[in-house]
Scaffold this motif. Structure first.
Motif, short mmCIF file in Angstrom:
data_model
loop_
_atom_site.label_atom_id
_atom_site.label_comp_id
_atom_site.label_asym_id
_atom_site.label_seq_id
_atom_site.Cartn_x
_atom_site.Cartn_y
_atom_site.Cartn_z
N ASP A 121 0.85 -1.18 0.00
CA ASP A 121 0.00 0.00 0.00
C ASP A 121 0.89 1.23 0.00
OD1 ASP A 121 -2.08 1.79 0.16
OD2 ASP A 121 -2.67 1.26 2.19
N ILE A 122 0.85 1.99 -1.10
CA ILE A 122 1.64 3.21 -1.23
C ILE A 122 0.71 4.40 -1.06
CG2 ILE A 122 3.05 4.62 -2.77
CD1 ILE A 122 3.99 2.05 -4.11
N LEU A 123 1.10 5.31 -0.19
CA LEU A 123 0.36 6.55 0.03
C LEU A 123 1.17 7.69 -0.56
CD1 LEU A 123 -1.79 8.40 1.32
CD2 LEU A 123 -0.48 8.23 3.47
N VAL A 134 -2.26 2.31 -4.89
CA VAL A 134 -1.78 3.67 -4.71
C VAL A 134 -2.93 4.54 -4.21
CG1 VAL A 134 -0.74 5.70 -5.80
CG2 VAL A 134 -0.03 3.39 -6.50
N THR A 135 -2.75 5.04 -3.00
CA THR A 135 -3.72 5.95 -2.40
C THR A 135 -3.16 7.36 -2.48
OG1 THR A 135 -4.46 4.24 -0.86
CG2 THR A 135 -4.99 6.52 -0.28
N ALA A 136 -3.96 8.28 -2.95
CA ALA A 136 -3.54 9.68 -3.05
C ALA A 136 -4.36 10.52 -2.08
CB ALA A 136 -3.74 10.20 -4.46
N VAL A 137 -3.67 11.29 -1.25
CA VAL A 137 -4.36 12.22 -0.37
C VAL A 137 -3.81 13.62 -0.63
CG1 VAL A 137 -4.92 12.88 1.99
CG2 VAL A 137 -4.76 10.47 1.40
N GLY A 184 -4.24 8.49 -12.04
CA GLY A 184 -4.55 7.07 -11.94
C GLY A 184 -4.50 6.47 -10.55
N ALA A 185 -4.57 7.29 -9.51
CA ALA A 185 -4.58 6.74 -8.15
C ALA A 185 -5.74 5.77 -7.99
CB ALA A 185 -4.69 7.88 -7.13
N ASP A 186 -5.50 4.72 -7.23
CA ASP A 186 -6.54 3.72 -6.99
C ASP A 186 -7.59 4.21 -6.01
OD1 ASP A 186 -5.35 1.55 -8.57
OD2 ASP A 186 -3.77 1.61 -7.05
N ARG A 187 -7.15 4.99 -5.03
CA ARG A 187 -8.06 5.56 -4.02
C ARG A 187 -7.65 7.00 -3.80
NH1 ARG A 187 -7.40 1.12 0.67
NH2 ARG A 187 -5.37 2.11 0.60
#
Length: 136
Positions: free
Chosen positions: A2-4, A31-34, A48-51
């Motif tokens: 899990d990459i943030l 890939v989670t993008a915040v 293209g972030a997954d979340r």
């Protein structure tokens, strides 16, 4: 894995990071993008972030769950990025059990001495190399 990816302002750095992660088919990760704001989140979503999520609380929650956290060095400095990184967000990233891969962005009065100014064009390939070395 899990990459943030955390970014603020216009999200340009995070967008380039996520694009590179998604192009590298050898990296098997969610890939989670915040983003610290909606513009940053939207830019990373387009990459293209997954979340995706926006704001301090998602940074806190996702930092606790991530295996790797990627972003500009300001994500561990309270009030950096022109005040977009809150003390709570910076603390969550710093306290996370995740490996932090921080890009030396010499901006907003945070200068990493001994590290030359480098474009994302040169730092992102180095970031991918380091991620491969981790072998998570």
């Amino acid at each position: 894995m899990d990459i943030l990816v955390i970014d603020g302002q216009g999200g340009g750095c995070g967008k380039q990071i996520i694009s590179a992660l998604k192009k590298d088919k050898t990296i098997q990760a969610t890939v989670t993008a915040v983003g610290t704001n909606s513009a940053a989140t939207a830019a990373m979503a387009k990459a293209g972030a997954d979340r995706i999520a926006t704001g301090t609380n998602p940074i806190v929650v996702c930092s606790a769950r991530a295996d790797v956290i990627i972003g500009p060095i300001g994500i561990v400095i309270a009030d950096s990025m022109m005040g977009e990184i809150t003390a709570k967000a910076a603390r969550a990233v710093a306290d996370s059990r995740a490996i932090r891969l921080l890009l030396p962005m010499n901006q907003c009065d945070n200068i990493v001495v001994g590290v030359p100014d480098a474009s994302l064009k040169t730092t992102i390939p180095a970031l991918l190399d380091k991620l491969h070395e981790l072998d998570l």
